[in-house]
Design a protein around this motif. Structure first.
Motif, short mmCIF file in Angstrom:
data_model
loop_
_atom_site.label_atom_id
_atom_site.label_comp_id
_atom_site.label_asym_id
_atom_site.label_seq_id
_atom_site.Cartn_x
_atom_site.Cartn_y
_atom_site.Cartn_z
N LYS A 5 69.39 67.19 62.62
CA LYS A 5 68.89 67.65 63.91
C LYS A 5 68.13 66.55 64.67
CE LYS A 5 65.96 71.27 65.85
NZ LYS A 5 65.09 72.39 65.56
N ARG A 6 67.31 65.77 63.92
CA ARG A 6 66.45 64.78 64.59
C ARG A 6 66.71 63.34 64.23
NH1 ARG A 6 60.50 66.28 63.20
NH2 ARG A 6 61.39 66.41 61.12
N ILE A 7 67.46 63.09 63.17
CA ILE A 7 67.58 61.71 62.69
C ILE A 7 69.02 61.28 62.46
CG2 ILE A 7 65.30 61.74 61.62
CD1 ILE A 7 66.59 62.19 58.94
N GLY A 8 69.21 59.95 62.47
CA GLY A 8 70.51 59.36 62.18
C GLY A 8 70.35 58.27 61.14
N ILE A 14 62.45 55.15 62.00
CA ILE A 14 61.50 56.03 61.30
C ILE A 14 61.13 55.42 59.96
CG2 ILE A 14 61.28 58.27 60.16
CD1 ILE A 14 63.15 59.39 62.34
N GLY A 15 62.12 54.89 59.29
CA GLY A 15 61.92 54.31 57.97
C GLY A 15 63.26 54.16 57.29
N CYS A 16 63.28 54.38 55.98
CA CYS A 16 64.54 54.33 55.25
C CYS A 16 64.55 55.44 54.22
CB CYS A 16 64.75 52.97 54.59
SG CYS A 16 63.59 52.58 53.27
N CYS A 17 65.74 55.85 53.87
CA CYS A 17 65.92 56.89 52.86
C CYS A 17 67.33 56.74 52.32
CB CYS A 17 65.75 58.27 53.47
SG CYS A 17 65.99 59.61 52.27
N GLY A 18 67.45 56.82 51.02
CA GLY A 18 68.78 56.72 50.46
C GLY A 18 68.75 56.62 48.96
N ILE A 19 69.78 56.00 48.45
CA ILE A 19 69.95 55.92 47.01
C ILE A 19 70.29 54.50 46.61
CG2 ILE A 19 70.59 58.34 46.71
CD1 ILE A 19 73.53 57.45 46.75
N ARG A 20 70.03 54.23 45.34
CA ARG A 20 70.43 52.96 44.75
C ARG A 20 71.00 53.27 43.37
NH1 ARG A 20 64.44 50.37 44.17
NH2 ARG A 20 63.58 51.88 42.72
N PRO A 21 71.75 52.31 42.81
CA PRO A 21 72.31 52.56 41.48
C PRO A 21 71.19 52.85 40.48
CG PRO A 21 73.22 50.56 42.43
CD PRO A 21 72.10 51.00 43.32
N TYR A 22 71.45 53.76 39.57
CA TYR A 22 70.47 54.05 38.53
C TYR A 22 70.99 53.54 37.19
CZ TYR A 22 67.33 56.28 35.31
OH TYR A 22 66.42 56.50 34.31
N LYS A 23 70.37 52.48 36.73
CA LYS A 23 70.72 51.85 35.45
C LYS A 23 72.22 51.71 35.33
CE LYS A 23 66.42 52.95 33.29
NZ LYS A 23 65.70 53.19 32.09
N THR A 24 72.77 52.11 34.20
CA THR A 24 74.21 51.95 34.01
C THR A 24 74.94 53.28 34.03
OG1 THR A 24 73.92 52.02 31.61
CG2 THR A 24 73.96 49.83 32.66
N GLU A 25 74.22 54.34 34.33
CA GLU A 25 74.87 55.65 34.37
C GLU A 25 75.81 55.73 35.58
OE1 GLU A 25 72.61 59.26 33.93
OE2 GLU A 25 71.01 58.16 32.94
N GLU A 65 54.18 54.86 59.13
CA GLU A 65 53.03 55.76 59.13
C GLU A 65 53.03 56.74 60.30
OE1 GLU A 65 48.22 55.50 58.39
OE2 GLU A 65 49.21 53.82 59.40
N LYS A 66 53.48 56.31 61.46
CA LYS A 66 53.46 57.22 62.62
C LYS A 66 54.37 58.42 62.46
CE LYS A 66 55.72 56.09 66.54
NZ LYS A 66 56.02 55.37 67.76
N TYR A 67 55.26 58.40 61.46
CA TYR A 67 56.19 59.50 61.23
C TYR A 67 55.80 60.37 60.02
CZ TYR A 67 59.05 57.38 64.78
OH TYR A 67 59.50 56.88 65.98
N TRP A 68 54.66 60.07 59.41
CA TRP A 68 54.21 60.87 58.28
C TRP A 68 53.78 62.26 58.75
CZ3 TRP A 68 50.34 57.07 55.48
CH2 TRP A 68 51.06 55.98 54.98
N GLY A 69 53.95 63.23 57.89
CA GLY A 69 53.46 64.58 58.15
C GLY A 69 54.20 65.37 59.21
N GLN A 70 55.40 64.93 59.58
CA GLN A 70 56.17 65.62 60.62
C GLN A 70 57.50 66.16 60.11
OE1 GLN A 70 56.30 63.28 64.35
NE2 GLN A 70 54.79 61.93 63.39
N GLY A 71 57.69 66.13 58.80
CA GLY A 71 58.91 66.66 58.21
C GLY A 71 60.09 65.70 58.18
N TYR A 72 59.90 64.46 58.63
CA TYR A 72 61.01 63.51 58.64
C TYR A 72 61.45 63.12 57.23
CZ TYR A 72 60.72 62.81 63.70
OH TYR A 72 60.73 62.98 65.05
N ALA A 73 60.50 62.92 56.32
CA ALA A 73 60.85 62.54 54.95
C ALA A 73 61.68 63.64 54.30
CB ALA A 73 59.60 62.26 54.13
N SER A 74 61.27 64.88 54.49
CA SER A 74 62.01 66.01 53.93
C SER A 74 63.40 66.11 54.53
CB SER A 74 61.22 67.30 54.18
OG SER A 74 61.91 68.41 53.68
N GLU A 75 63.50 65.98 55.83
CA GLU A 75 64.79 66.07 56.51
C GLU A 75 65.73 64.96 56.04
OE1 GLU A 75 66.35 66.06 61.17
OE2 GLU A 75 64.28 66.66 60.73
N ALA A 76 65.19 63.74 55.93
CA ALA A 76 66.01 62.61 55.49
C ALA A 76 66.41 62.76 54.02
CB ALA A 76 65.24 61.30 55.70
#
Length: 176
Positions: free
Chosen positions: A9-12, A78-89, A101-112
């Protein structure tokens, strides 16, 4: 104009590129963002370059990264969000997010994070996701739990020199 391969809804979500040093500095150049991810609490210029290079490398090799996330209405990072390889699994990744910091507490981390989890399970067919947080980072602890991750124990995280709580989320949509 940046292209987004995931939109909510709010992020790309976009992809880090070697030319994104200014954006990387906008994010990782602030101690509020890095205080829980390295022992000094602040990234040096070289740390920022190294982190950007890691994300670019992960994209080239694995087609994943802690993707840069932008506000759709303004185009602002806003920041970054994603994944990276986990060990050898195989088919298992580690979820992470860093927000300005300006995006903290506004639900962006949860949405991302929800979008990254969905992408990991639905598109990448990940079997498991892992995530961890600095022991003092209560906001990350709350979000990771809210996403459904289950505490599995602690792991030593070399960049901080501390044991971090560590969690697992199993993809329930995969037929076993």
């Amino acid at each position: 104009m940046r292209e987004y391969f995931i939109k909510t809804k709010r992020i790309g979500f976009s992809v880090w590129d070697a030319k994104d040093l200014d954006l990387a500095t906008e994010l990782w150049g602030h101690s509020e963002v890095t205080k829980y991810i390295c022992s000094s609490g602040k990234f040096s210029k070289q740390d920022i370059i190294d982190r950007l290079n890691t994300e670019v490398h992960n994209h080239v090799i694995y087609h994943i990264q802690y993707w840069p996330v932008f506000e759709l209405s303004t185009g602002e990072l806003i920041g970054c969000c994603g994944i990276r390889p986990y060990k050898t699994e195989s088919h298992s990744f580690e979820l992470g997010f860093h927000l300005r910091e300006k995006y903290w507490g506004q639900g962006y981390a949860s949405e991302a994070a929800k979008a990254a989890v969905d992408y990991s399970f639905r598109v990448l067919k990940a079997e498991k996701l892992y995530s961890g947080h600095h022991p003092q980072n209560k906001a990350s602890e709350k979000l990771i739990s809210k996403l459904g991750f289950q505490l599995t124990g602690t792991v030593f995280y070399e960049p901080t020199g501390l044991y971090h709580p560590f969690y697992e989320l199993v993809n329930q949509t995969i037929d076993t």
